[in-house]
Design an enzyme around this catalytic site. Structure first.
Site, PDB file in Angstrom:
ATOM      1  N   GLU A 243       0.738  -1.514   0.279  1.00 39.04           N
ATOM      2  CA  GLU A 243      -0.063   0.023  -0.288  1.00 39.04           C
ATOM      3  C   GLU A 243       0.854   1.352   0.002  1.00 39.04           C
ATOM      4  OE1 GLU A 243      -3.851   0.359   2.017  1.00 39.04           O
ATOM      5  OE2 GLU A 243      -2.636   2.078   3.315  1.00 39.04           O
TER       6      GLU A 243
ATOM      7  N   ASP B 179     -11.905   7.890   7.139  1.00 44.97           N
ATOM      8  CA  ASP B 179     -11.779   8.638   8.705  1.00 44.97           C
ATOM      9  C   ASP B 179     -12.857   9.327   8.726  1.00 44.97           C
ATOM     10  OD1 ASP B 179     -10.315   6.420   9.327  1.00 44.97           O
ATOM     11  OD2 ASP B 179      -9.115   7.103   8.359  1.00 44.97           O
TER      12      ASP B 179
HETATM   13  P1  FAD Z   1     -17.560   1.098   7.061  1.00 41.68           P
HETATM   14  O1  FAD Z   1     -17.447  -0.205   7.005  1.00 41.68           O
HETATM   15  O2  FAD Z   1     -19.064   1.853   6.997  1.00 41.68           O
HETATM   16  O3  FAD Z   1     -18.612   0.801   8.811  1.00 41.68           O
HETATM   17  C1  FAD Z   1     -18.171   2.463  10.087  1.00 41.68           C
HETATM   18  C2  FAD Z   1     -18.709   1.273  11.237  1.00 41.68           C
HETATM   19  O4  FAD Z   1     -20.257   1.764  10.855  1.00 41.68           O
HETATM   20  C3  FAD Z   1     -18.213   0.397  12.106  1.00 41.68           C
HETATM   21  O5  FAD Z   1     -18.313   0.406  12.934  1.00 41.68           O
HETATM   22  C4  FAD Z   1     -19.350  -0.846  11.282  1.00 41.68           C
HETATM   23  O6  FAD Z   1     -19.248  -1.663  11.931  1.00 41.68           O
HETATM   24  C5  FAD Z   1     -20.758   0.488  11.546  1.00 41.68           C
HETATM   25  N1  FAD Z   1     -21.284  -0.158  10.802  1.00 41.68           N
HETATM   26  C6  FAD Z   1     -20.911  -0.493   9.217  1.00 41.68           C
HETATM   27  N2  FAD Z   1     -22.689  -0.297   8.501  1.00 41.68           N
HETATM   28  C7  FAD Z   1     -23.307  -0.179   9.069  1.00 41.68           C
HETATM   29  C8  FAD Z   1     -24.595   0.140   8.779  1.00 41.68           C
HETATM   30  N3  FAD Z   1     -25.518  -0.043   8.548  1.00 41.68           N
HETATM   31  N4  FAD Z   1     -25.288   0.612  10.572  1.00 41.68           N
HETATM   32  C9  FAD Z   1     -24.988   0.512  11.528  1.00 41.68           C
HETATM   33  N5  FAD Z   1     -23.258   0.885  11.571  1.00 41.68           N
HETATM   34  C10 FAD Z   1     -22.970   0.311  10.760  1.00 41.68           C
HETATM   35  N6  FAD Z   1      -9.368   5.902   5.373  1.00 41.68           N
HETATM   36  C11 FAD Z   1      -9.600   6.794   4.476  1.00 41.68           C
HETATM   37  O7  FAD Z   1      -9.438   7.669   4.521  1.00 41.68           O
HETATM   38  N7  FAD Z   1      -8.894   6.786   3.374  1.00 41.68           N
HETATM   39  C12 FAD Z   1      -8.155   5.523   2.629  1.00 41.68           C
HETATM   40  O8  FAD Z   1      -7.951   5.600   1.557  1.00 41.68           O
HETATM   41  C13 FAD Z   1      -8.759   4.649   3.574  1.00 41.68           C
HETATM   42  N8  FAD Z   1      -7.941   3.309   3.420  1.00 41.68           N
HETATM   43  C14 FAD Z   1      -8.198   2.114   4.667  1.00 41.68           C
HETATM   44  C15 FAD Z   1      -7.576   0.470   4.078  1.00 41.68           C
HETATM   45  C16 FAD Z   1      -8.108  -0.408   4.482  1.00 41.68           C
HETATM   46  C17 FAD Z   1      -7.393  -2.128   4.727  1.00 41.68           C
HETATM   47  C18 FAD Z   1      -8.570  -0.097   6.540  1.00 41.68           C
HETATM   48  C19 FAD Z   1      -8.737  -1.100   7.069  1.00 41.68           C
HETATM   49  C20 FAD Z   1      -8.926   0.967   6.596  1.00 41.68           C
HETATM   50  C21 FAD Z   1      -8.933   2.319   5.842  1.00 41.68           C
HETATM   51  N9  FAD Z   1      -9.727   3.415   5.895  1.00 41.68           N
HETATM   52  C22 FAD Z   1      -8.924   4.562   5.127  1.00 41.68           C
HETATM   53  C23 FAD Z   1     -10.127   3.558   6.779  1.00 41.68           C
HETATM   54  C24 FAD Z   1     -11.266   3.641   7.529  1.00 41.68           C
HETATM   55  O9  FAD Z   1     -11.827   4.429   6.636  1.00 41.68           O
HETATM   56  C25 FAD Z   1     -12.022   4.008   8.953  1.00 41.68           C
HETATM   57  O10 FAD Z   1     -11.280   2.746   9.413  1.00 41.68           O
HETATM   58  C26 FAD Z   1     -13.512   4.414   9.005  1.00 41.68           C
HETATM   59  O11 FAD Z   1     -13.297   4.789  10.491  1.00 41.68           O
HETATM   60  C27 FAD Z   1     -13.750   2.925   8.789  1.00 41.68           C
HETATM   61  O12 FAD Z   1     -14.442   2.633   7.631  1.00 41.68           O
HETATM   62  P2  FAD Z   1     -15.445   1.454   6.727  1.00 41.68           P
HETATM   63  O13 FAD Z   1     -15.145   1.435   5.356  1.00 41.68           O
HETATM   64  O14 FAD Z   1     -14.443   0.055   7.676  1.00 41.68           O
HETATM   65  O15 FAD Z   1     -16.191   2.066   7.731  1.00 41.68           O
END
Ligand code: FAD
Length: 290
Positions: free
Chosen positions: A17, A109
């Site tokens: 990455e 984030d």
């Molecule tokens: P989601 O899958 O939407 O989950 C977020 C929270 O909401 C979780 O607690 C989940 O349990 C909850 N949730 C999900 N769906 C629902 C629903 N329908 N109802 C109620 N609660 C729900 N951030 C960046 O800004 N840029 C990047 O390029 C980036 N790359 C990343 C790469 C990896 C491999 C990882 C693991 C993280 C990355 N992040 C990045 C960080 C990420 O954006 C954060 O961790 C963010 O807080 C959560 O993103 P997510 O897509 O996992 O969220």
């Protein structure tokens, strides 16, 4: 190439990455560093996306350079939070025009200001909203994030995994994990994920910690557990950059080898745009790949 084709092969892969520059004047230097990392011929490279918009414009340019000029498959990240339907639609068209087939769909984030906001009218509240849109608007291979130590906002692991299952049912083809320093945590998580009926590849994300400052930031962001032997290493070498780098690379290498030895086929390494670290890790495991 779609990454689903890569994951279907009976082979062991290492991928890297990188992240885009924040300031326009640093674009060429980031392009050069990421091209150097691409020379190591990882199975693919992912390029992160700044949720707040700061770095988002450069993700595509860096990803395209890696794909077109370095011949390495790419995974471009895209986030929904703080974005509008119009911006996301435009980004999707740009990704299509650039021939990018793999997209990491994330919520993004939250900045401290966002945390207190009323989210009712947000176009993208969760990553699943973006996954559904990508499915509707293109023929992409879609990845998303998962959290072996539970996402910080989730009430508990079961609830978090339930939402991961919803992402997979909506069309997410694979998951990449948040960093962790104790492989046992990843193995336990994998068991729970499989038990929940999630069958897509789950790729562990490994962060070589090469300086104490980076360590503080990473732990703060991820809330990762620090095993006793890793803590000892940080205490002893944290103040010595050269020693910390060597020890951090060795620790990450050991994690990667243990994952491969236990049947994990794909490992993703957070390189922090450091070609030297990427090269040392690649050299340490190259005979295990393929
Ligand atoms: P989601 O899958 O939407 O989950 C977020 C929270 O909401 C979780 O607690 C989940 O349990 C909850 N949730 C999900 N769906 C629902 C629903 N329908 N109802 C109620 N609660 C729900 N951030 C960046 O800004 N840029 C990047 O390029 C980036 N790359 C990343 C790469 C990896 C491999 C990882 C693991 C993280 C990355 N992040 C990045 C960080 C990420 O954006 C954060 O961790 C963010 O807080 C959560 O993103 P997510 O897509 O996992 O969220």
């Amino acid at each position: 190439m779609k990454l689903t084709e890569l994951f279907a092969k009976d082979q062991v892969n290492l991928s890297f990455e990188v992240f885009p520059n924040k300031k326009p004047e640093n674009l060429e230097s980031v392009k050069a560093k990421t091209a150097k990392i691409a020379e190591l011929k990882p199975a693919f490279m992912s390029v992160t996306y700044g949720a707040g918009g700061g770095t988002s414009q450069f993700t595509l340019e860096i990803a395209k350079n890696i794909q077109d000029n370095c011949g390495v498959p790419v995974l471009a990240h895209l986030t929904g939070v703080s974005s509008t339907k119009e911006i996301v639609a435009q980004r999707i068209e740009e990704l299509k025009a650039a021939g990018i087939q793999n997209i990491m769909a994330l919520r993004g984030d939250l900045t401290p200001e966002m945390e207190g906001q009323d989210r009712t009218n947000w176009a993208y509240k969760y990553a699943i909203d973006l996954i559904c849109e990508l499915k509707e608007k293109g023929d992409f291979c879609i990845g998303s994030g998962c959290y072996p130590e539970v996402h910080p906002e989730a009430a508990n692991m079961l609830e978090d995994i339930r939402h991961i299952k919803e992402k997979v049912d909506a069309g997410c083809d694979f998951l990449t994990s948040q960093l962790f320093f104790d492989n046992g945590i990843f193995y336990d998580y994998l068991y729970k994920v499989r038990e929940a009926g999630i069958a897509v590849p789950v790729i562990p994300g490994i962060m070589p910690v090469t300086n104490a400052k980076q360590m503080e930031r990473s732990i703060q962001m991820s809330g990762s557990f620090i095993p006793r032997h890793f803590k000892a290493l940080l205490e002893r070498y944290g103040h010595n950059d050269a020693a910390m780098k060597q020890a951090g690379i060795a620790y990450a290498t050991e994690q990667i080898i243990d994952l491969y030895a236990n049947g994990v086929k794909n490992v993703h390494v957070y390189t922090m745009n450091n070609p030297d670290v990427a090269e040392k890790i690649m050299n340490n495991v190259k005979d295990l790949l393929g």
